[in-house]
Design a protein around this motif. Structure first.
Motif, PDB file in Angstrom:
ATOM      1  N   GLN A 447      44.524  50.967  56.966  1.00  0.00           N
ATOM      2  CA  GLN A 447      44.292  49.612  56.926  1.00  0.00           C
ATOM      3  C   GLN A 447      43.445  48.790  56.167  1.00  0.00           C
ATOM      4  OE1 GLN A 447      43.549  48.907  61.090  1.00  0.00           O
ATOM      5  NE2 GLN A 447      45.871  49.117  61.855  1.00  0.00           N
ATOM      6  N   GLY A 448      42.270  49.486  55.688  1.00  0.00           N
ATOM      7  CA  GLY A 448      41.374  49.041  54.735  1.00  0.00           C
ATOM      8  C   GLY A 448      41.803  48.973  53.495  1.00  0.00           C
ATOM      9  N   ALA A 449      42.479  50.075  53.083  1.00  0.00           N
ATOM     10  CA  ALA A 449      43.025  50.420  51.839  1.00  0.00           C
ATOM     11  C   ALA A 449      44.152  49.251  51.429  1.00  0.00           C
ATOM     12  CB  ALA A 449      43.439  51.703  51.501  1.00  0.00           C
ATOM     13  N   VAL A 450      44.952  48.925  52.388  1.00  0.00           N
ATOM     14  CA  VAL A 450      45.997  48.322  52.358  1.00  0.00           C
ATOM     15  C   VAL A 450      45.375  46.749  52.004  1.00  0.00           C
ATOM     16  CG1 VAL A 450      48.067  47.117  53.287  1.00  0.00           C
ATOM     17  CG2 VAL A 450      47.995  49.632  53.367  1.00  0.00           C
ATOM     18  N   ALA A 451      44.592  46.464  53.046  1.00  0.00           N
ATOM     19  CA  ALA A 451      44.019  45.168  52.856  1.00  0.00           C
ATOM     20  C   ALA A 451      43.325  44.927  51.632  1.00  0.00           C
ATOM     21  CB  ALA A 451      42.842  44.782  54.033  1.00  0.00           C
ATOM     22  N   SER A 452      42.786  45.795  50.964  1.00  0.00           N
ATOM     23  CA  SER A 452      41.902  45.881  49.615  1.00  0.00           C
ATOM     24  C   SER A 452      42.993  45.405  48.594  1.00  0.00           C
ATOM     25  CB  SER A 452      41.167  47.020  49.271  1.00  0.00           C
ATOM     26  OG  SER A 452      40.205  46.992  50.102  1.00  0.00           O
ATOM     27  N   ALA A 453      44.342  46.046  48.648  1.00  0.00           N
ATOM     28  CA  ALA A 453      45.330  45.992  47.860  1.00  0.00           C
ATOM     29  C   ALA A 453      45.722  44.674  47.782  1.00  0.00           C
ATOM     30  CB  ALA A 453      46.444  46.999  48.029  1.00  0.00           C
ATOM     31  N   ASN A 454      45.841  44.115  49.283  1.00  0.00           N
ATOM     32  CA  ASN A 454      46.321  42.522  49.415  1.00  0.00           C
ATOM     33  C   ASN A 454      45.477  41.644  48.569  1.00  0.00           C
ATOM     34  OD1 ASN A 454      48.604  40.914  50.533  1.00  0.00           O
ATOM     35  ND2 ASN A 454      46.878  40.195  51.578  1.00  0.00           N
ATOM     36  N   LYS A 455      44.089  41.899  48.847  1.00  0.00           N
ATOM     37  CA  LYS A 455      43.159  41.012  48.038  1.00  0.00           C
ATOM     38  C   LYS A 455      43.396  41.086  46.658  1.00  0.00           C
ATOM     39  CE  LYS A 455      39.567  40.766  51.727  1.00  0.00           C
ATOM     40  NZ  LYS A 455      38.334  41.092  52.137  1.00  0.00           N
ATOM     41  N   LEU A 456      43.490  42.100  46.051  1.00  0.00           N
ATOM     42  CA  LEU A 456      43.813  42.460  44.689  1.00  0.00           C
ATOM     43  C   LEU A 456      44.901  41.796  44.139  1.00  0.00           C
ATOM     44  CD1 LEU A 456      42.398  45.936  43.934  1.00  0.00           C
ATOM     45  CD2 LEU A 456      41.717  44.061  42.518  1.00  0.00           C
ATOM     46  N   PHE A 457      46.056  41.622  45.105  1.00  0.00           N
ATOM     47  CA  PHE A 457      47.287  41.394  44.594  1.00  0.00           C
ATOM     48  C   PHE A 457      47.188  39.821  44.435  1.00  0.00           C
ATOM     49  CE2 PHE A 457      51.611  39.949  45.734  1.00  0.00           C
ATOM     50  CZ  PHE A 457      52.285  40.570  44.680  1.00  0.00           C
ATOM     51  N   GLN A 458      46.304  39.104  45.367  1.00  0.00           N
ATOM     52  CA  GLN A 458      46.555  37.815  45.152  1.00  0.00           C
ATOM     53  C   GLN A 458      45.871  37.306  43.563  1.00  0.00           C
ATOM     54  OE1 GLN A 458      47.797  36.393  47.401  1.00  0.00           O
ATOM     55  NE2 GLN A 458      48.086  38.351  48.536  1.00  0.00           N
ATOM     56  N   HIS A 459      44.976  38.219  42.803  1.00  0.00           N
ATOM     57  CA  HIS A 459      44.396  37.847  41.621  1.00  0.00           C
ATOM     58  C   HIS A 459      45.338  38.345  40.510  1.00  0.00           C
ATOM     59  CE1 HIS A 459      40.725  36.374  43.518  1.00  0.00           C
ATOM     60  NE2 HIS A 459      41.105  37.290  44.576  1.00  0.00           N
ATOM     61  N   ALA A 460      46.266  37.676  40.056  1.00  0.00           N
ATOM     62  CA  ALA A 460      47.222  38.209  39.218  1.00  0.00           C
ATOM     63  C   ALA A 460      46.740  39.079  37.961  1.00  0.00           C
ATOM     64  CB  ALA A 460      48.377  37.159  38.795  1.00  0.00           C
ATOM     65  N   MET A 461      45.668  38.486  37.393  1.00  0.00           N
ATOM     66  CA  MET A 461      45.105  39.078  36.187  1.00  0.00           C
ATOM     67  C   MET A 461      44.464  40.323  36.503  1.00  0.00           C
ATOM     68  SD  MET A 461      42.590  37.692  33.197  1.00  0.00           S
ATOM     69  CE  MET A 461      44.105  36.401  32.902  1.00  0.00           C
ATOM     70  N   LEU A 462      43.979  40.434  37.699  1.00  0.00           N
ATOM     71  CA  LEU A 462      43.447  41.774  37.924  1.00  0.00           C
ATOM     72  C   LEU A 462      44.196  42.628  38.626  1.00  0.00           C
ATOM     73  CD1 LEU A 462      40.405  40.463  40.299  1.00  0.00           C
ATOM     74  CD2 LEU A 462      39.995  41.361  38.081  1.00  0.00           C
ATOM     75  N   TRP A 463      45.286  42.318  39.173  1.00  0.00           N
ATOM     76  CA  TRP A 463      46.395  43.264  39.538  1.00  0.00           C
ATOM     77  C   TRP A 463      46.937  43.772  38.332  1.00  0.00           C
ATOM     78  CZ3 TRP A 463      47.273  45.321  44.000  1.00  0.00           C
ATOM     79  CH2 TRP A 463      48.671  46.236  44.239  1.00  0.00           C
ATOM     80  N   SER A 464      47.658  42.854  37.004  1.00  0.00           N
ATOM     81  CA  SER A 464      48.023  43.520  36.168  1.00  0.00           C
ATOM     82  C   SER A 464      47.085  44.456  35.368  1.00  0.00           C
ATOM     83  CB  SER A 464      48.450  42.295  35.149  1.00  0.00           C
ATOM     84  OG  SER A 464      47.310  41.704  34.635  1.00  0.00           O
ATOM     85  N   CYS A 465      45.934  44.112  35.302  1.00  0.00           N
ATOM     86  CA  CYS A 465      44.916  45.211  34.649  1.00  0.00           C
ATOM     87  C   CYS A 465      45.104  46.382  35.190  1.00  0.00           C
ATOM     88  CB  CYS A 465      43.542  44.726  34.716  1.00  0.00           C
ATOM     89  SG  CYS A 465      43.261  43.549  33.677  1.00  0.00           S
ATOM     90  N   LEU A 466      45.325  46.472  36.855  1.00  0.00           N
ATOM     91  CA  LEU A 466      45.431  47.813  37.312  1.00  0.00           C
ATOM     92  C   LEU A 466      46.799  48.464  37.067  1.00  0.00           C
ATOM     93  CD1 LEU A 466      43.434  48.857  39.740  1.00  0.00           C
ATOM     94  CD2 LEU A 466      45.213  48.019  41.527  1.00  0.00           C
ATOM     95  N   GLN A 467      47.915  47.710  36.917  1.00  0.00           N
ATOM     96  CA  GLN A 467      49.124  48.283  36.671  1.00  0.00           C
ATOM     97  C   GLN A 467      49.047  48.814  35.074  1.00  0.00           C
ATOM     98  OE1 GLN A 467      50.803  44.269  37.596  1.00  0.00           O
ATOM     99  NE2 GLN A 467      52.580  45.611  38.386  1.00  0.00           N
ATOM    100  N   LEU A 468      48.454  48.102  34.252  1.00  0.00           N
ATOM    101  CA  LEU A 468      48.493  48.587  33.057  1.00  0.00           C
ATOM    102  C   LEU A 468      47.767  49.818  32.780  1.00  0.00           C
ATOM    103  CD1 LEU A 468      48.354  44.982  31.120  1.00  0.00           C
ATOM    104  CD2 LEU A 468      50.186  46.532  31.191  1.00  0.00           C
ATOM    105  N   ALA A 469      46.529  49.652  33.295  1.00  0.00           N
ATOM    106  CA  ALA A 469      45.719  51.020  33.261  1.00  0.00           C
ATOM    107  C   ALA A 469      46.533  52.180  33.783  1.00  0.00           C
ATOM    108  CB  ALA A 469      44.397  50.783  34.034  1.00  0.00           C
ATOM    109  N   GLY A 470      47.459  52.116  34.699  1.00  0.00           N
ATOM    110  CA  GLY A 470      47.912  53.254  35.419  1.00  0.00           C
ATOM    111  C   GLY A 470      49.220  53.622  34.161  1.00  0.00           C
ATOM    112  N   MET A 471      49.891  52.479  33.773  1.00  0.00           N
ATOM    113  CA  MET A 471      50.942  52.967  32.844  1.00  0.00           C
ATOM    114  C   MET A 471      50.348  53.600  31.400  1.00  0.00           C
ATOM    115  SD  MET A 471      53.184  49.259  33.124  1.00  0.00           S
ATOM    116  CE  MET A 471      54.629  50.040  32.420  1.00  0.00           C
TER     117      MET A 471
END
Length: 493
Positions: A447-471
């Motif tokens: 639950q804590g991990a999903v809640a953290s993901a949800n918080k990050l998801f609300q910040h579009a630029m941070l989320w896209s950084c996460l996506q691009l780093a993985g790609m």
């Protein structure tokens, strides 16, 4: 020579099939001559080109034919051990879909003996292997028999999952005509095959191979402990430097969002915004409300306790307090399928479940969801976390084995506790990761991990950084093949 019980795309139940297809191809690129040997299961006679008979021989009273073809879409020779009485059956390689075949000891014991006969009797013609690379318990007797035989190739035994050990009765020794001892060690002895009153095929590989490895450095460390060692941790510690870990790779041509034919719209690092079309398509496919600003979670997995489906099911009621949706694809234990069906019926606008496995749909889910759930209790390597990062889909995973080795935690340290934050601050403090890991294998940890993901998801630029780093991570088989190349040369020396 690569001996295995599964081979993509011919027969597959898990990651072994992918490894058996992709590692030999990468080794060929390094200059190795590789041939693969596999049981001739039902339907394999239909491969292209059609298998041709090479020779016939008898093993423990069974008539066996050696067929030769090529691995699909490669030039790698494929040898099939054809014994219709044992291998021409419906179902998967190991059972009828509900129960293991009761004669699996005989089936894979004969397969091991056939592999050794091929080496010792030169059935390949002028080609003889310097190394026989064995995989999982189904090939565990090969190093044992080669250690006691006339041929002298080096042997490597790879453990893909220590939880599956090939345990059978003592009478198997006589049924297979195995020697009473090898190199002065009685086979019915704790130093060889005996394991708490049963005969263990996997011990044959661990004890008698020149080297033993597993499919990630992290898992190689974990199985040295009682928690993860499945009763074999002492034996593996005794192996010392003979036991190592090499992380698996993935087929980066097949798993490529830029050219995947199974997804709605292709995209890449340069066109990440096009990923949203796949989310819209997936929501429509499962009749979920089209809300691109709500976190969409996915899970593509076998529905077993090892994969953590029980943890997800226990966590789902609380997770639904967050603004998110969940799509699950998988098959496995009936109790988990039933619970998922009930939850999907109770929350048709929040949860979708597709029972069974469908390759194209797996691609669509991995491309379409925002984050992929991988709450495995233990994970020798795992492949879906590498697929998901390749597709700009953020993995949320238990920090074990190969998951820890292949995911850079965006929260600095793995998530703990119930607050949804990471130890030491908000999850976006110094974000420089590719996914979210949680240490505590519990409902609160997930639950804590999903809640953290949800918080990050609300910040579009941070989320896209996460996506691009993985790609941008390199999960190709080339790096793994170079590690195996070094290991092969070491055991040859």
């Amino acid at each position: 020579m690569f001996a295995c019980s599964e081979l993509y795309p011919l027969i597959k139940t898990g990651g072994l099939a992918d490894v058996a297809y992709n590692l030999p191809r990468a080794l060929v690129q390094l200059g190795h001559q590789v041939r693969i040997v596999l049981p001739a299961y039902r339907g394999l006679a239909e491969v292209t080109p059609p298998p041709q008979p090479l020779c016939r021989f008898e093993i423990i009273g069974y008539e066996v034919a050696l067929l030769v073809s090529h691995v699909p879409d490669t030039t790698i020779p494929l040898y099939l051990i054809d014994c219709p009485e044992l291998f021409n059956r419906p179902g998967d390689p190991y059972g009828d879909g509900s129960h293991p075949w009761p004669d699996n000891a005989l089936r894979f014991g004969l397969f091991c003996r056939a592999v050794v006969d091929l080496v010792e009797n030169h059935c390949y013609g002028d080609w003889l292997p310097d190394i026989v690379h064995c995989n999982d318990w189904q090939t565990g007797l090969v190093p044992l028999l080669l250690a006691d035989g006339a041929a002298n190739p080096a042997t490597l035994f790879t453990i893909h999952n220590l939880g599956y050990q090939g345990l059978f009765s003592q009478q198997t020794l006589a049924e297979l005509g195995l020697p009473e001892e090898v190199k002065g060690v009685p086979l019915w002895d704790f130093r060889a095959l005996e394991f708490y009153g049963e005969l263990s095929y996997i011990k044959g590989g661990i004890v008698f191979a020149d080297a033993v490895n597993t499919v990630s450095p992290g898992y190689a460390q974990e199985v040295l402990t009682p928690e993860f060692g499945c009763g074999l941790d002492g034996l593996l510690r005794h192996c010392g430097a003979r036991f190592t870990g090499i992380v698996n790779g993935i087929d980066t041509d097949y798993w490529s969002p830029a050219k995947d034919p199974d997804i709605d719209l292709n995209y890449s690092v340069e066109s990440l915004a096009d990923k949203q079309a796949n989310k819209r398509g997936l929501l429509a496919r499962f009749h979920l409300p089209d809300d691109e600003n709500t976190l969409l979670l996915g899970m593509v997995s076998r529905l077993t306790e090892q994969k953590g489906i029980d943890l997800l099911l226990d966590a789902l009621p609380a997770l639904l307090d967050l603004p998110l949706k969940v799509v699950v694809l998988g098959s496995g234990e009936a109790q988990y399928e039933q619970r998922l069906l009930v939850l999907a019926a109770q929350h048709p606008d929040r949860i979708a479940f597709h029972s069974g496995y469908h390759e194209a749909l797996a691609h669509r889910i991995i491309a379409g969801v925002d984050a992929l759930l991988i709450p495995s209790r233990y994970e020798p390597c795992g492949l879906t976390q590498m697929y998901s990062q390749r597709y700009g889909t953020v993995p949320i995973a238990h920090a074990v084995g190969g998951l820890r080795d292949t995911i850079i935690n965006a929260c600095g340290r793995a998530v703990q506790g119930e607050s949804g934050g990471a130890s030491g601050g908000e999850p976006w403090d110094g974000v420089a990761g590719t996914g979210i890991l949680f240490d505590d294998y519990s409902v609160a940890g997930l639950q804590g991990a999903v809640a953290s993901a949800n918080k990050l998801f609300q910040h579009a630029m941070l989320w896209s950084c996460l996506q691009l780093a993985g790609m941008k991570q390199d999960f190709s088989w080339a790096a793994s093949a170079r590690e195996y190349n070094r290991l092969y040369h070491r055991i040859l020396r």
